[in-house]
Design an enzyme around this catalytic site. Structure first.
Site, mmCIF file in Angstrom:
data_model
loop_
_atom_site.group_PDB
_atom_site.id
_atom_site.type_symbol
_atom_site.label_atom_id
_atom_site.label_comp_id
_atom_site.label_asym_id
_atom_site.label_seq_id
_atom_site.Cartn_x
_atom_site.Cartn_y
_atom_site.Cartn_z
ATOM 1 N N HIS A 51 0.860 -1.189 0.000
ATOM 2 C CA HIS A 51 0.000 0.000 0.000
ATOM 3 C C HIS A 51 0.890 1.231 0.000
ATOM 4 C CE1 HIS A 51 -3.415 2.599 0.777
ATOM 5 N NE2 HIS A 51 -2.589 3.281 1.545
ATOM 6 N N ASP A 58 -15.107 2.468 7.732
ATOM 7 C CA ASP A 58 -14.070 3.379 7.229
ATOM 8 C C ASP A 58 -14.588 4.186 6.045
ATOM 9 O OD1 ASP A 58 -11.356 4.487 6.869
ATOM 10 O OD2 ASP A 58 -11.598 3.476 4.948
ATOM 11 N N ARG A 116 -14.560 12.629 7.232
ATOM 12 C CA ARG A 116 -13.288 13.301 7.535
ATOM 13 C C ARG A 116 -12.886 14.237 6.407
ATOM 14 N NH1 ARG A 116 -9.548 8.651 7.847
ATOM 15 N NH2 ARG A 116 -7.945 10.244 8.052
ATOM 16 N N LYS A 161 -8.641 -1.545 5.967
ATOM 17 C CA LYS A 161 -8.932 -2.086 4.630
ATOM 18 C C LYS A 161 -7.956 -3.195 4.258
ATOM 19 C CE LYS A 161 -9.091 2.197 3.403
ATOM 20 N NZ LYS A 161 -9.280 3.558 2.973
#
Ligand code: URA
Length: 431
Positions: free
Chosen positions: A83, A164, A171, A190
């Site tokens: 990631h 999320d 957010r 995730k």
């Protein structure tokens, strides 16, 4: 019994939340019992007060448990993913996933689309004619299990860490993105739900990244490495430079072209360096460190995997990539050495040309973007081509030039030696 107001005020006043409070608030938010404005207030309290290691770990598992967790332990190969926290010109997943699959691991990668000045991996791959990001879980499993493929890059389904998904959208509009515990738990929930056994994180540092300085990047990396360990996912992080763009292209089809150059054994040095560094970490994390990924680039097997990976998702790896209808060249206005190429300015220019989106759900231009003709340390004179702008909407050229032209800085000094891409390695830690 718990209630949202007590939890918000506790965090506002600096008290550590209990595991039960965290489980309750995440579950109640997922089911609409805690209202958006209450969760936004809690996110702001976390932004100011932070979270302890125990809190962020519990918060992450509660977000994983808000949806389903994938399981690939039945595969006959180890699974490992990468990631990146996002950077301009970051096309590394494209050569990396097939390369690591060619070395014997399975790579299940759930990716996102871009928002803002850094592009999304799915947008890049969608520049390949026919390629599809939306796969069912059964299709994803079949591609991973196929010994000739073993790598899949697709969109995360709605059932992957849904808490999320809702929280990130909140957010984004409440000024609470830039909180290390919230970023770390968002990313890791995730990746943990994705079911990978091991994970390598590419945490970008510099002007073109989320984290502008090494100390913050280190803290984010360490938090994520610990969260991975808490959930049994062997996690390592590399801090990597994101002052100048990675490689010579920013924009979807342009980046695919560059990724294919790397798979063919060429491509820019920094892209090759980072691809190999991440591949080596991924292989080491699953005990395949006897394989040298550089050999797989040289012998063409990574390219073969790329072709089969693209074809498995409906794409035609032999089809020409889209080309923009209009191009414009930016010329140097100084004599000297290029000593800075501001990644943010280049990313913004690519975005303004149509490579990115301003709002979720908008479409992007596959062929739009910026192609750099010079790198750091190159000598230029007035009139040397610095970059070509690509777009189907030429009325955007002036707007894009306004962010691209100041991105190049020169000096009369002798050439600075280019730094390596990898700054520091963090992890793994024991559970
Ligand atoms: N990417 C994510 O997935 N979450 C964040 O909070 C920030 C970046």
């Amino acid at each position: 019994m718990h209630d949202a107001i007590s939890i918000i005020t506790a965090k506002r006043d600096g008290r550590e939340l209990s595991g039960a409070e965290i489980d309750w608030v995440i579950e109640a938010f997922t089911h609409g019992i805690v209202a958006d404005e209450q969760m936004a207030a809690l996110a702001m309290a976390v932004y100011f007060r932070g979270m302890t290691r125990a809190e962020v770990s519990r918060w992450t598992s509660a977000m994983v448990d808000s949806g389903s967790r994938m399981d690939f332990t039945w595969l006959d190969r180890p699974t490992v993913d990468k990631h990146s926290t996002g950077g301009v010109g970051d096309k590394i997943t494209l050569p990396l996933a097939p390369l690591v699959a060619a070395c014997g691991a399975a790579v299940p990668q759930l990716s996102g689309r871009g928002l803002g000045h850094t592009g999304g991996t799915l947008d890049k791959l969608e520049a390949v004619p026919g390629w599809r990001a939306d796969l069912s879980r059964a299709e994803m499993a079949e591609i991973l299990a196929d010994p000739a493929v073993g790598a899949v890059v697709c969109a995360a389904g709605a059932d992957l860490a849904p808490a999320d998904r809702r929280l990130y959208a909140l957010r984004d509009v409440t000024g609470t993105v830039e909180s290390i515990p919230l970023i770390a738990s968002s990313i890791m929930s995730k990746k943990i739900a994705e079911g990978t056994e091991a994970l390598v994180l590419d945490v970008k540092v510099g002007a073109g990244a989320f984290m502008k300085d090494v100390a913050d990047a280190r803290e984010l990396a360490r938090t994520m490495v610990e969260l991975g360990a808490d959930e049994g996912v062997r996690t390592v992080a590399l801090l990597t430079a994101m002052d100048a763009p990675l490689g010579r292209t920013a924009g979807n089809a342009l980046e695919v072209r560059e990724a294919v150059e790397v798979l063919a054994g060429g491509g820019p040095d920094d892209v090759v360096e980072l691809t190999l560094a991440l591949a080596r970490e991924m292989l080491a994390a699953v005990g395949l460190d006897g394989v040298d990924p550089a050999d797989r680039l040289r012998d063409g097997s990574a390219m073969d995997r790329w072709r089969s990976m693209i074809a498995a998702q409906g794409g035609d790896p032999a089809a020409p990539l889209p080309r923009a209808r209009h191009t414009d060249v930016v010329l140097a206005e100084f004599d000297g050495v290029v000593d800075g190429i501001d990644a943010h300015g280049v990313g913004l220019a690519a975005w303004r040309l149509g490579a990115g989106r301003a709002r979720a759900g908008e479409s992007v231009q596959a062929a739009a973007g910026v192609e750099l003709h010079v790198g750091l340390g190159d000598l230029v004179t007035v009139g040397t081509p610095l970059a070509t702008l690509h777009t189907d909407t030429p009325e955007k050229f002036d707007y894009a030039r306004r962010s691209l032209e100041p991105a190049f800085t020169g000096s009369a000094e002798s050439a600075r030696r280019a730094r390596g891409v990898v700054i520091e390695r963090i992890g793994p830690v024991e559970r």
